[in-house]
Design a protein around this motif. Structure first.
Motif, PDB file in Angstrom:
ATOM      1  N   GLY A  31      -5.898  -2.662   1.279  1.00  0.00           N
ATOM      2  CA  GLY A  31      -4.957  -1.616   1.822  1.00  0.00           C
ATOM      3  C   GLY A  31      -4.163  -0.530   1.007  1.00  0.00           C
ATOM      4  N   GLY A  32      -4.684  -0.534  -0.321  1.00  0.00           N
ATOM      5  CA  GLY A  32      -3.899   0.335  -1.199  1.00  0.00           C
ATOM      6  C   GLY A  32      -3.930   1.836  -0.760  1.00  0.00           C
ATOM      7  N   SER A  33      -4.996   2.355  -0.148  1.00  0.00           N
ATOM      8  CA  SER A  33      -5.108   3.483   0.213  1.00  0.00           C
ATOM      9  C   SER A  33      -4.149   3.979   1.441  1.00  0.00           C
ATOM     10  N   VAL A  46      -6.078   8.544  -6.707  1.00  0.00           N
ATOM     11  CA  VAL A  46      -6.878   7.800  -5.557  1.00  0.00           C
ATOM     12  C   VAL A  46      -6.536   8.444  -4.303  1.00  0.00           C
ATOM     13  N   ALA A  47      -7.671   8.087  -3.350  1.00  0.00           N
ATOM     14  CA  ALA A  47      -7.672   8.641  -2.040  1.00  0.00           C
ATOM     15  C   ALA A  47      -6.315   8.137  -1.101  1.00  0.00           C
ATOM     16  N   LYS A  48      -5.560   8.785  -0.575  1.00  0.00           N
ATOM     17  CA  LYS A  48      -4.252   8.144   0.361  1.00  0.00           C
ATOM     18  C   LYS A  48      -4.402   8.937   1.873  1.00  0.00           C
ATOM     19  N   TYR A  49      -4.311   7.862   2.617  1.00  0.00           N
ATOM     20  CA  TYR A  49      -4.415   8.201   4.027  1.00  0.00           C
ATOM     21  C   TYR A  49      -3.118   8.897   4.342  1.00  0.00           C
ATOM     22  N   GLU A  69      -5.089  13.504  -1.953  1.00  0.00           N
ATOM     23  CA  GLU A  69      -5.330  13.226  -3.077  1.00  0.00           C
ATOM     24  C   GLU A  69      -3.925  12.553  -3.305  1.00  0.00           C
ATOM     25  N   GLY A  70      -4.083  11.112  -3.770  1.00  0.00           N
ATOM     26  CA  GLY A  70      -2.860  10.367  -4.139  1.00  0.00           C
ATOM     27  C   GLY A  70      -2.566  10.205  -5.555  1.00  0.00           C
ATOM     28  N   ALA A  71      -1.418  10.214  -5.906  1.00  0.00           N
ATOM     29  CA  ALA A  71      -1.235   9.570  -7.457  1.00  0.00           C
ATOM     30  C   ALA A  71      -1.834   8.450  -7.914  1.00  0.00           C
ATOM     31  N   ALA A  72      -1.854   8.641  -9.297  1.00  0.00           N
ATOM     32  CA  ALA A  72      -2.488   7.339  -9.785  1.00  0.00           C
ATOM     33  C   ALA A  72      -1.442   5.782  -9.684  1.00  0.00           C
TER      34      ALA A  72
END
Length: 590
Positions: free
Chosen positions: A290-292, A542-545, A559-562
């Motif tokens: 669930g990190g996204s 990473v992809a971020k919901y 687009e999410g931060a590393a």
């Protein structure tokens, strides 16, 4: 829409079935680059299908049978047949002039030249494992997997494939100097030269753009091309590359066998079985998924996971161990995750091991396909064992002694200079200086699945870091991209989103200067209907919901931060990712 559980189960079943079929690479080329987003002629995914005119043949296909290729392969090289054949690609029938031949001494090849649909593009297709088989380029399996792709389905590319100089898995070829060279680097190069000569003869002109597409050893072949033959291709897609070929086929898979063994040697039985790998996987996902930001059961970056298998160890005296791990199983799991270290210095022996989230994909590779309640399985029956023993002669030719899977030196860093240094510049493809490829205008897309069961994505990440350290991050950014895909297994499959259109990305970049940024990835059901989508971004983003809308819909991500920014840890083979001069053997390639 199918439930997420059902989709994941289906993906794992596919991944396991494929894993049992080949060595070090699940296919001749990467099905994960198969998909071309969208559909319909000239309309999909940014593909510039209409920008290059279709060129018709200038001679009859049969005339190609008389083409002399001895200037490429040497005496004994010849075309054995040239005939028009029809191929069905995802329901579309395409006519090809199919040319078969041999480049001396024994590189069997096949080139598929579209009869009426060629758009001036050529693609060489990589070969996985230890090769020894000739894939059918008229099927273009590196492209056509799920989605419609006009450039492929309507015969836009000339494609070529080779068995890289030997047939089958008989290990005698690996002791032949010339066949070693043909597998290491020469076979793909001379096949490309032959294909380009046939293109000129058939159409009366050369190709406008050339590409290489491969995964696993095909990914190694892709990087070998960029390093040794920087002008062969305008664009290269290198998936899950076995660039560190020697390390991969000795210490890496050998450690899986040693970690599994009840005796710590090849004489033991396996400790961890399929049912317990599933128990472990379920616990890892519960702890780190669930990190996204979505409840997707995927680990966005496994390096942020710090799961301890001991947390699911069975209680002392437990009467049932079906939903927990025994102490021995915990020890095995930890060993697989951690990898070997030097007994004296504590130095890591590998850049990385199978990552958290890949456990279900271990089944059929590091782990037997049977359960802990079934009959014991000797570790010599593990697929990892066959991978290592299958590459002995190729890796250790010229070594002071021929090691066994028990004497590799898992805890002795001197293994690297003693056994692997001599052949490193010959068969590995880890030199990070791609200045010549960049100067020639080449573009490179690297990709890897985070849940890869065969090759740790940390090796590919370190190669990318080495490129940045050698050439400068800004320079690398001008011609290369790396994508690491959550939940995706080796060259496809797994619980993630394995259907990815990188073909249109590389053609757009090469032909229209459209720099690739986000790439949409897909999950599909058994009828190839899209059930979910998710963007991926250039590493390390990473992809971020976004938090609103259906999380199955890729439109609801940004687009999410590393999540992790530290460099790959130092290890005993780090020097193999320094610049070196490649070496040759046997007949030199033209």
């Amino acid at each position: 829409m199918k439930t997420l559980h059902a989709r994941n189960l289906l993906s794992r079943m596919k991944a396991r079935a494929v894993s049992l079929l080949t060595l070090v690479g699940v296919c001749a080329t990467a099905v994960v680059v198969a998909a071309c987003s969208g559909g319909g002629s000239g309309s999909s995914g940014g593909l510039n299908y209409a920008t290059l005119s279709v060129v018709q043949p200038s001679v009859d296909c049969s005339k190609l049978a008389s083409i002399d290729i001895t200037d490429i392969g040497g005496a004994g090289s010849s075309i054995t047949s040239a005939a028009v054949t029809n191929a069905t690609i995802n329901g579309k029938t395409v006519a090809f002039c199919t040319v078969k031949g041999t480049l001396a001494p024994s590189n069997t090849f096949e080139v598929a030249l579209p009869v009426s649909t060629w758009t001036q593009r050529f693609a060489e297709l990589g070969c996985g494992g230890l090769c020894g088989n000739l894939s059918d380029p008229t099927q273009q399996s590196s492209f056509s997997f799920t989605y419609e792709c006009p450039l492929v389905q309507e015969g836009g590319f000339v494609t070529a494939a080779t068995d890289m100089g030997h047939t089958g898995s008989d290990q005698t070829w690996a002791s032949d100097t010339q066949k070693q060279a043909d597998f290491a680097y020469r076979g793909q190069h001379i096949t490309t030269l032959a294909a380009k000569k046939l293109i000129k003869a058939y159409y009366g002109q050369t190709q406008k753009y050339s590409y290489f597409i491969g995964c696993s050893d095909g990914g190694r072949e892709a990087l070998m091309a960029a390093q040794r033959y920087p002008t062969d291709y305008n664009g290269i897609i290198a998936g899950a590359p076995a660039a560190h070929f020697q390390i991969q086929n000795s210490l890496y898979h050998g450690w899986s066998v040693k970690s599994q063994s009840t005796t710590g040697t090849s004489a033991g039985n396996a400790t961890l079985y399929a049912d317990k790998a599933e128990v472990l996987h379920k616990a890892v996902i519960a702890a780190c998924g669930g990190g996204s930001g979505a409840a997707d059961g995927l680990i966005a970056d496994p390096r942020t996971c710090h799961f301890d298998p001991a947390t699911i160890q069975c209680a002392s005296g437990a009467t049932s161990t079906s939903n927990c791990l025994t102490a021995a199983e915990v020890t095995t799991a930890k060993a697989i995750y951690n990898g070997p270290t030097d007994a004296t210095s504590g130095e890591y022996m590998l850049a990385g091991s199978p990552q958290y989230g890949s456990e279900a994909n271990w089944i059929g590779v590091e782990v037997p396909t049977t359960n802990s309640t079934d009959a014991p399985v000797p570790v010599t029956k593990l697929f990892s064992y066959s991978i290592v023993t299958g590459a002995y002669n190729l890796i250790f030719t010229g070594s002071p002694t021929m090691p066994t899977i028990d004497t590799f030196g898992y805890t002795d860093a001197s293994f690297y200079p003693t056994y692997l240094k001599a052949n490193h510049p010959f068969i590995d493809a880890t030199s990070p200086d791609l200045s010549a490829f960049n100067a020639a205008g080449g573009k490179l897309i690297l990709w890897h699945g985070w849940a890869d069961q065969h090759i740790s994505p940390l090796f590919t990440i370190q190669y990318y870091e080495a490129m940045q350290g050698t050439m400068g991050a800004s320079t690398v950014d001008q011609f290369a991209r790396l994508y690491v895909v959550p939940g995706v297994a080796h060259c496809g499959g797994g619980e993630g989103f394995p259907n990815i259109d990188l073909v249109s990305k590389i053609t757009d970049w090469v032909e229209d200067a459209k720099v690739p940024t986000s790439v949409m990835t897909y999950q599909t059901d058994s009828s190839n209907n899209v059930t979910a989508s998710r963007p991926i971004y250039p590493y390390p983003a990473v992809a971020k919901y976004t938090g609103s809308g259906d999380w199955h819909d890729g439109a609801n991500y940004t687009e999410g931060a590393a999540l992790y920014t530290a460099a790959t840890h130092p290890w005993a083979g780090s020097s193999f990712y320094s610049t070196y001069t490649p070496t040759t053997r046997g007949v030199a390639a033209p």
